[in-house]
Design a protein around this motif. Sequence first.
Motif, PDB file in Angstrom:
ATOM      1  N   ALA A  30       0.839  -1.210   0.000  1.00  0.00           N
ATOM      2  CA  ALA A  30       0.000   0.000   0.000  1.00  0.00           C
ATOM      3  C   ALA A  30       0.873   1.258   0.000  1.00  0.00           C
ATOM      4  O   ALA A  30       0.572   2.232  -0.709  1.00  0.00           O
ATOM      5  CB  ALA A  30      -0.936  -0.007   1.205  1.00  0.00           C
ATOM      6  N   ARG A  31       1.948   1.240   0.776  1.00  0.00           N
ATOM      7  CA  ARG A  31       2.880   2.386   0.786  1.00  0.00           C
ATOM      8  C   ARG A  31       3.529   2.562  -0.581  1.00  0.00           C
ATOM      9  O   ARG A  31       3.692   3.683  -1.070  1.00  0.00           O
ATOM     10  CB  ARG A  31       3.945   2.193   1.865  1.00  0.00           C
ATOM     11  N   LEU A  32       3.926   1.452  -1.196  1.00  0.00           N
ATOM     12  CA  LEU A  32       4.517   1.494  -2.528  1.00  0.00           C
ATOM     13  C   LEU A  32       3.546   2.127  -3.533  1.00  0.00           C
ATOM     14  O   LEU A  32       3.915   3.010  -4.306  1.00  0.00           O
ATOM     15  CB  LEU A  32       4.894   0.080  -2.986  1.00  0.00           C
ATOM     16  N   LEU A  33       2.311   1.691  -3.507  1.00  0.00           N
ATOM     17  CA  LEU A  33       1.314   2.228  -4.437  1.00  0.00           C
ATOM     18  C   LEU A  33       1.024   3.701  -4.149  1.00  0.00           C
ATOM     19  O   LEU A  33       0.830   4.491  -5.079  1.00  0.00           O
ATOM     20  CB  LEU A  33       0.041   1.385  -4.393  1.00  0.00           C
ATOM     21  N   GLY A  34       1.026   4.086  -2.879  1.00  0.00           N
ATOM     22  CA  GLY A  34       0.862   5.494  -2.535  1.00  0.00           C
ATOM     23  C   GLY A  34       2.009   6.330  -3.080  1.00  0.00           C
ATOM     24  O   GLY A  34       1.800   7.422  -3.625  1.00  0.00           O
ATOM     25  N   PHE A  35       3.218   5.810  -2.978  1.00  0.00           N
ATOM     26  CA  PHE A  35       4.395   6.476  -3.530  1.00  0.00           C
ATOM     27  C   PHE A  35       4.244   6.617  -5.050  1.00  0.00           C
ATOM     28  O   PHE A  35       4.511   7.683  -5.614  1.00  0.00           O
ATOM     29  CB  PHE A  35       5.641   5.666  -3.182  1.00  0.00           C
ATOM     30  N   GLY A  36       3.790   5.557  -5.685  1.00  0.00           N
ATOM     31  CA  GLY A  36       3.581   5.591  -7.132  1.00  0.00           C
ATOM     32  C   GLY A  36       2.548   6.617  -7.549  1.00  0.00           C
ATOM     33  O   GLY A  36       2.731   7.315  -8.559  1.00  0.00           O
ATOM     34  N   ARG A  37       1.470   6.737  -6.782  1.00  0.00           N
ATOM     35  CA  ARG A  37       0.443   7.747  -7.095  1.00  0.00           C
ATOM     36  C   ARG A  37       1.015   9.150  -6.988  1.00  0.00           C
ATOM     37  O   ARG A  37       0.792  10.002  -7.850  1.00  0.00           O
ATOM     38  CB  ARG A  37      -0.757   7.602  -6.157  1.00  0.00           C
ATOM     39  N   GLU A  38       1.761   9.399  -5.916  1.00  0.00           N
ATOM     40  CA  GLU A  38       2.362  10.731  -5.741  1.00  0.00           C
ATOM     41  C   GLU A  38       3.395  11.013  -6.826  1.00  0.00           C
ATOM     42  O   GLU A  38       3.467  12.126  -7.342  1.00  0.00           O
ATOM     43  CB  GLU A  38       2.989  10.850  -4.355  1.00  0.00           C
ATOM     44  N   LEU A  39       4.161  10.018  -7.187  1.00  0.00           N
ATOM     45  CA  LEU A  39       5.157  10.179  -8.252  1.00  0.00           C
ATOM     46  C   LEU A  39       4.477  10.525  -9.572  1.00  0.00           C
ATOM     47  O   LEU A  39       4.939  11.387 -10.309  1.00  0.00           O
ATOM     48  CB  LEU A  39       5.968   8.891  -8.403  1.00  0.00           C
ATOM     49  N   ASN A  40       3.385   9.878  -9.841  1.00  0.00           N
ATOM     50  CA  ASN A  40       2.648  10.116 -11.081  1.00  0.00           C
ATOM     51  C   ASN A  40       2.134  11.557 -11.161  1.00  0.00           C
ATOM     52  O   ASN A  40       1.967  12.104 -12.245  1.00  0.00           O
ATOM     53  CB  ASN A  40       1.494   9.126 -11.211  1.00  0.00           C
ATOM     54  N   ASP A  41       1.899  12.171 -10.006  1.00  0.00           N
ATOM     55  CA  ASP A  41       1.414  13.552  -9.958  1.00  0.00           C
ATOM     56  C   ASP A  41       2.531  14.585 -10.112  1.00  0.00           C
ATOM     57  O   ASP A  41       2.257  15.766 -10.243  1.00  0.00           O
ATOM     58  CB  ASP A  41       0.680  13.819  -8.633  1.00  0.00           C
ATOM     59  N   ARG A  42       3.784  14.148 -10.086  1.00  0.00           N
ATOM     60  CA  ARG A  42       4.925  15.072 -10.182  1.00  0.00           C
ATOM     61  C   ARG A  42       5.400  15.129 -11.633  1.00  0.00           C
ATOM     62  O   ARG A  42       5.936  14.154 -12.155  1.00  0.00           O
ATOM     63  CB  ARG A  42       6.073  14.612  -9.293  1.00  0.00           C
ATOM     64  N   ALA A  43       5.223  16.255 -12.251  1.00  0.00           N
ATOM     65  CA  ALA A  43       5.630  16.421 -13.649  1.00  0.00           C
ATOM     66  C   ALA A  43       7.128  16.201 -13.809  1.00  0.00           C
ATOM     67  O   ALA A  43       7.921  16.648 -12.987  1.00  0.00           O
ATOM     68  CB  ALA A  43       5.247  17.810 -14.136  1.00  0.00           C
TER      69      ALA A  43
END
Length: 149
Positions: A30-43
């Motif tokens: 879940a932490r990994l996926l949360g990190f991935g979501r935040e990364l996806n939001d960073r241009a």
Amino acid sequence: FAPHWRLDLRFHDVIEPSPHHLAPSRNDVARLLGFGRELNDRAGSHLLVHCHAGVSRSTAAAALIMVQMHPDRPARVALDTVARMRPRAWPNLRMLEFGDALLGRNGEIVAAAGAVYRRALEREPLMHEAMINGGRGREVNAALDPATR
């Protein structure tokens, strides 16, 4: 190094809980996926995923982040992409199972992993026994499951 954003997850490369090894948990994924979501939001962001050997935990992590980023694509596309980038890929099944559940993919990610395992065993037949002896028999079974063909 330039300023960067990182997530450290620490667990052994196992797929079954053991008193001697810390297995990946649902919370880790879940932490990994949360990190991935935040990364996806960073241009303009880039992702580096690594583990001790670059074969199992990191390939599972990369595949799960790709599946999450492209929910409209079949999971096998993400797993095949990772396997092309890292030909020795053998994604950690426990991580994939948690990710599959958290992403609501109803077994699709786990089934796609079977094909990756099968290709690895075709390339390196001696891995079969080594994986079983190393407590990874469920992954070998996934490779042999006709449903994953």
